[in-house]
Enzyme design. Structure first.
Site, PDB file in Angstrom:
ATOM      1  N   HIS A 123       0.841  -1.192   0.000  1.00 22.67           N
ATOM      2  CA  HIS A 123       0.000   0.000   0.000  1.00 22.67           C
ATOM      3  C   HIS A 123       0.870   1.234   0.000  1.00 22.67           C
ATOM      4  O   HIS A 123       1.923   1.239   0.636  1.00 22.67           O
ATOM      5  CB  HIS A 123      -0.921   0.011   1.231  1.00 22.67           C
ATOM      6  CG  HIS A 123      -2.097   0.912   1.052  1.00 22.67           C
ATOM      7  ND1 HIS A 123      -2.027   2.261   1.315  1.00 22.67           N
ATOM      8  CD2 HIS A 123      -3.355   0.665   0.622  1.00 22.67           C
ATOM      9  CE1 HIS A 123      -3.191   2.799   1.049  1.00 22.67           C
ATOM     10  NE2 HIS A 123      -4.028   1.859   0.622  1.00 22.67           N
TER      11      HIS A 123
ATOM     12  N   ASP B  27      -7.881  -5.508  -0.145  1.00 23.81           N
ATOM     13  CA  ASP B  27      -8.286  -6.312  -1.300  1.00 23.81           C
ATOM     14  C   ASP B  27      -7.844  -7.763  -1.211  1.00 23.81           C
ATOM     15  O   ASP B  27      -8.305  -8.607  -1.973  1.00 23.81           O
ATOM     16  CB  ASP B  27      -7.719  -5.695  -2.584  1.00 23.81           C
ATOM     17  CG  ASP B  27      -8.404  -4.384  -2.902  1.00 23.81           C
ATOM     18  OD1 ASP B  27      -9.579  -4.255  -2.548  1.00 23.81           O
ATOM     19  OD2 ASP B  27      -7.760  -3.506  -3.483  1.00 23.81           O
TER      20      ASP B  27
HETATM   21  N1  CMC Z   1       4.149  -7.690  -4.685  1.00 26.32           N
HETATM   22  C1  CMC Z   1       5.499  -7.696  -4.821  1.00 26.32           C
HETATM   23  N2  CMC Z   1       6.261  -6.610  -4.657  1.00 26.32           N
HETATM   24  C2  CMC Z   1       5.652  -5.465  -4.326  1.00 26.32           C
HETATM   25  C3  CMC Z   1       4.249  -5.384  -4.179  1.00 26.32           C
HETATM   26  C4  CMC Z   1       3.494  -6.550  -4.363  1.00 26.32           C
HETATM   27  N3  CMC Z   1       2.172  -6.538  -4.245  1.00 26.32           N
HETATM   28  N4  CMC Z   1       3.907  -4.122  -3.873  1.00 26.32           N
HETATM   29  C5  CMC Z   1       5.048  -3.420  -3.834  1.00 26.32           C
HETATM   30  N5  CMC Z   1       6.110  -4.221  -4.118  1.00 26.32           N
HETATM   31  C6  CMC Z   1       7.529  -3.849  -4.135  1.00 26.32           C
HETATM   32  C7  CMC Z   1       7.856  -3.061  -5.402  1.00 26.32           C
HETATM   33  O1  CMC Z   1       8.250  -3.913  -6.456  1.00 26.32           O
HETATM   34  C8  CMC Z   1       8.990  -2.189  -4.896  1.00 26.32           C
HETATM   35  O2  CMC Z   1      10.134  -2.974  -4.832  1.00 26.32           O
HETATM   36  P1  CMC Z   1      11.603  -2.316  -5.102  1.00 26.32           P
HETATM   37  O3  CMC Z   1      11.781  -1.305  -4.007  1.00 26.32           O
HETATM   38  O4  CMC Z   1      12.545  -3.453  -5.048  1.00 26.32           O
HETATM   39  O5  CMC Z   1      11.510  -1.665  -6.449  1.00 26.32           O
HETATM   40  C9  CMC Z   1       8.584  -1.871  -3.454  1.00 26.32           C
HETATM   41  O6  CMC Z   1       7.754  -2.962  -3.060  1.00 26.32           O
HETATM   42  C10 CMC Z   1       7.806  -0.566  -3.337  1.00 26.32           C
HETATM   43  O7  CMC Z   1       6.672  -0.667  -4.175  1.00 26.32           O
HETATM   44  P2  CMC Z   1       6.094   0.505  -5.069  1.00 26.32           P
HETATM   45  O8  CMC Z   1       5.470  -0.086  -6.288  1.00 26.32           O
HETATM   46  O9  CMC Z   1       7.122   1.570  -5.254  1.00 26.32           O
HETATM   47  O10 CMC Z   1       4.998   1.059  -4.088  1.00 26.32           O
HETATM   48  P3  CMC Z   1       3.836   2.039  -4.483  1.00 26.32           P
HETATM   49  O11 CMC Z   1       3.536   2.827  -3.280  1.00 26.32           O
HETATM   50  O12 CMC Z   1       4.131   2.760  -5.746  1.00 26.32           O
HETATM   51  O13 CMC Z   1       2.642   1.016  -4.832  1.00 26.32           O
HETATM   52  C11 CMC Z   1       0.794  -0.389  -4.647  1.00 26.32           C
HETATM   53  C12 CMC Z   1       1.643   0.665  -3.947  1.00 26.32           C
HETATM   54  C13 CMC Z   1      -0.461  -0.658  -3.831  1.00 26.32           C
HETATM   55  C14 CMC Z   1       0.376   0.126  -6.049  1.00 26.32           C
HETATM   56  C15 CMC Z   1       1.644  -1.673  -4.784  1.00 26.32           C
HETATM   57  O14 CMC Z   1       1.966  -2.161  -3.496  1.00 26.32           O
HETATM   58  C16 CMC Z   1       0.936  -2.744  -5.593  1.00 26.32           C
HETATM   59  O15 CMC Z   1       1.001  -2.722  -6.818  1.00 26.32           O
HETATM   60  N6  CMC Z   1       0.224  -3.708  -4.923  1.00 26.32           N
HETATM   61  C17 CMC Z   1      -0.541  -4.712  -5.607  1.00 26.32           C
HETATM   62  C18 CMC Z   1      -1.866  -4.118  -6.089  1.00 26.32           C
HETATM   63  C19 CMC Z   1      -2.832  -3.888  -4.934  1.00 26.32           C
HETATM   64  O16 CMC Z   1      -3.018  -4.744  -4.071  1.00 26.32           O
HETATM   65  N7  CMC Z   1      -3.495  -2.736  -4.966  1.00 26.32           N
HETATM   66  C20 CMC Z   1      -4.510  -2.405  -3.972  1.00 26.32           C
HETATM   67  C21 CMC Z   1      -4.106  -1.277  -3.083  1.00 26.32           C
HETATM   68  S1  CMC Z   1      -5.179  -1.125  -1.673  1.00 26.32           S
HETATM   69  C22 CMC Z   1      -6.700  -0.730  -2.275  1.00 26.32           C
HETATM   70  C23 CMC Z   1      -6.733   0.571  -2.986  1.00 26.32           C
HETATM   71  O17 CMC Z   1      -6.328   1.575  -2.417  1.00 26.32           O
HETATM   72  O18 CMC Z   1      -7.209   0.585  -4.096  1.00 26.32           O
END
Ligand code: CMC
Length: 409
Positions: A289, A346
């Site tokens: 998140h 989710d």
């Molecule tokens: N699985 C594997 N690795 C992950 C995941 C995941 N679900 N989420 C984040 N990471 C890793 C990402 O690859 C990155 O690694 P590194 O530092 O080595 O590059 C690190 O964690 C930081 O992630 P980020 O993508 O920079 O984080 P963000 O704040 O941009 O993204 C997020 C947040 C929710 C988009 C992301 O965690 C994600 O894509 N999660 C899966 C989709 C999901 O469950 N979304 C629902 C969010 S909650 C409901 C809502 O608000 O809609």
């Protein structure tokens, strides 16, 4: 006007550009003050209008919570009754909107929801009056009254749109809303044409409470951007729906359950989790998140509900068992621990829905049915001190190229 240098504190990713630093994804950038909801991402706490989500989940209903979010305080008994009665009156759709939904019967319901909300806005006389007033910069008591009425209509109509789409997509005729049922129970009734099981109604109600607002995620920001141009509330909500649809936002609940179904057995949890830690590997849906660096409090609540639900109705597809096994792997894996990635709401939300017989493409529309109140409340809050959103980009392409006529290229 004097120029000010604004310092932005961010823990997020900064990209360097010739024009200066870019805060990628606007992480930690403040866009306004709000009194609607607050998140303590480090501790995993969520408040709506000052009330802890756990309290509201335990003691309240979506009707009461949506009133709280919209009007800023808990209603009296009389106010709640009046609000519920108004909402029941607003549930029906304009016939043209029903046709839009029918025509999009084969499309993903999020497309139909976007289009139906826009259509409803085109036919709502209150909306036309508000658009006219806003176009001459008038937003006083009379216009605010119109805006709140439109906000209530949007909250009331969303379940009807979703349920009607479900009926049309299955070649069924619609089931009209029933006045003697609450918001959640009526939704299930309109979907399936029979009175729902009380635990299923409670599950929908609980889910709606948990998703009603969440400060400024992408969808709520999209609503602000559209509203800031003094476009209308329906269009702002249509834009928010478009943003919610993506798998990185609301679409994750659908993707999570699809993954559990594909995996099929808890024995594969380790392998799936391991794959998500590899560079370029598929992200685990329902994990991580932008704001929570602790277990999402909503996920904890819905996990409990899902446990109760499968205890009563069974877990024939092993969805709860698979999710539990994945959770265990995630919580103990250094990759997820180091990055403070925990299950989000989710991760659990789709399991009970699936067993209620709700097809997974309707999970995100149900999220929208809930979040609509947050979207409109935020827009109304922003309109109290509106300024059009107009950020900048750092241009890194060439300038003053010479145009070459087509025949010489
Ligand atoms: N699985 C594997 N690795 C992950 C995941 C995941 N679900 N989420 C984040 N990471 C890793 C990402 O690859 C990155 O690694 P590194 O530092 O080595 O590059 C690190 O964690 C930081 O992630 P980020 O993508 O920079 O984080 P963000 O704040 O941009 O993204 C997020 C947040 C929710 C988009 C992301 O965690 C994600 O894509 N999660 C899966 C989709 C999901 O469950 N979304 C629902 C969010 S909650 C409901 C809502 O608000 O809609």
């Amino acid at each position: 006007m004097s120029e000010q240098t604004v310092q932005v504190k961010t823990t997020g990713k900064i990209l360097q550009s010739p024009c200066g630093p870019i805060i990628h994804g606007l992480e930690d950038v403040l866009i306004k003050s709000t009194s609607i909801s607050d998140i303590d991402g480090e501790k995993g706490i969520l408040w709506y209008r000052g009330y802890r989500i756990e309290e509201l989940a335990r003691l309240s209903t979506y009707e009461e919570v949506s009133y709280l979010i919209l009007y800023g305080r808990l209603p009296t008994k009389r106010e709640l009754e009046d609000y519920i009665n108004r909402m029941k009156k607003y549930r029906e759709l304009h016939p043209a909107t029903v046709e839009v939904i029918r025509n999009l019967a084969k499309a993903h319901p999020m497309f139909a929801l976007e289009a139906a909300v826009a259509a409803e806005g085109a036919y709502d006389e209150d909306n036309q009056k508000l658009i006219e007033a806003l176009s001459v910069g008038r937003y006083k008591a009379e216009e605010k009254e119109l805006a709140y009425r439109i906000a209530e209509k949007l909250v009331a109509k969303m379940p009807t749109i979703v349920a009607y789409h479900y009926r049309f997509s299955r070649g069924l005729e619609v089931v009209r809303p029933r006045d003697d049922l609450g918001h959640a129970a009526n939704f299930l009734y309109m979907m399936f044409g029979r009175e729902p099981d009380p635990l299923a109604s409670r599950g929908i109600d609980l889910y709606l409470i948990l998703h009603a607002d969440h400060e400024v995620p992408a969808s709520t920001f999209a609503a602000h951007v559209v509203a800031s141009t003094l476009s209308d509330l329906y269009s702002s909500v249509a834009a928010a729906i478009a943003a919610l649809k993506g798998p990185l936002h609301g679409g994750a609940n659908e993707m999570a359950v699809r993954n559990y179904l594909e995996i099929g057995t808890p024995a594969k949890a380790k392998e799936i989790v391991e794959a998500a830690t590899k560079p370029g590997g598929p992200k685990l849906m329902g994990v991580g998140h932008r704001v929570y660096k602790a277990y999402d409090p909503r996920a904890k609540i819905f996990k409990e509900f899902s446990r109760d639900y499968v205890a009563k109705f069974g877990d024939p597809q092993n969805l709860f068992a698979i999710a539990s096994a994945i959770e265990q792997e995630v919580l103990s894996h250094p990759y997820f621990q180091q990055r403070k990635l925990y299950p989000n709401v989710d991760f659990w939300s789709g399991i009970a829905f699936y067993y209620m017989g709700i097809p997974y493409e309707y999970f995100t529309p149900i999220f929208a049915m809930s979040r609509v109140v947050g979207w409109v409340a935020h827009v109304l809050e922003y309109w109290e001190n509106n300024r059009i959103f107009r950020p900048r980009a750092c241009y890194i392409g060439p300038h003053d190229l010479q145009y070459i006529p087509l025949e010489q290229r």
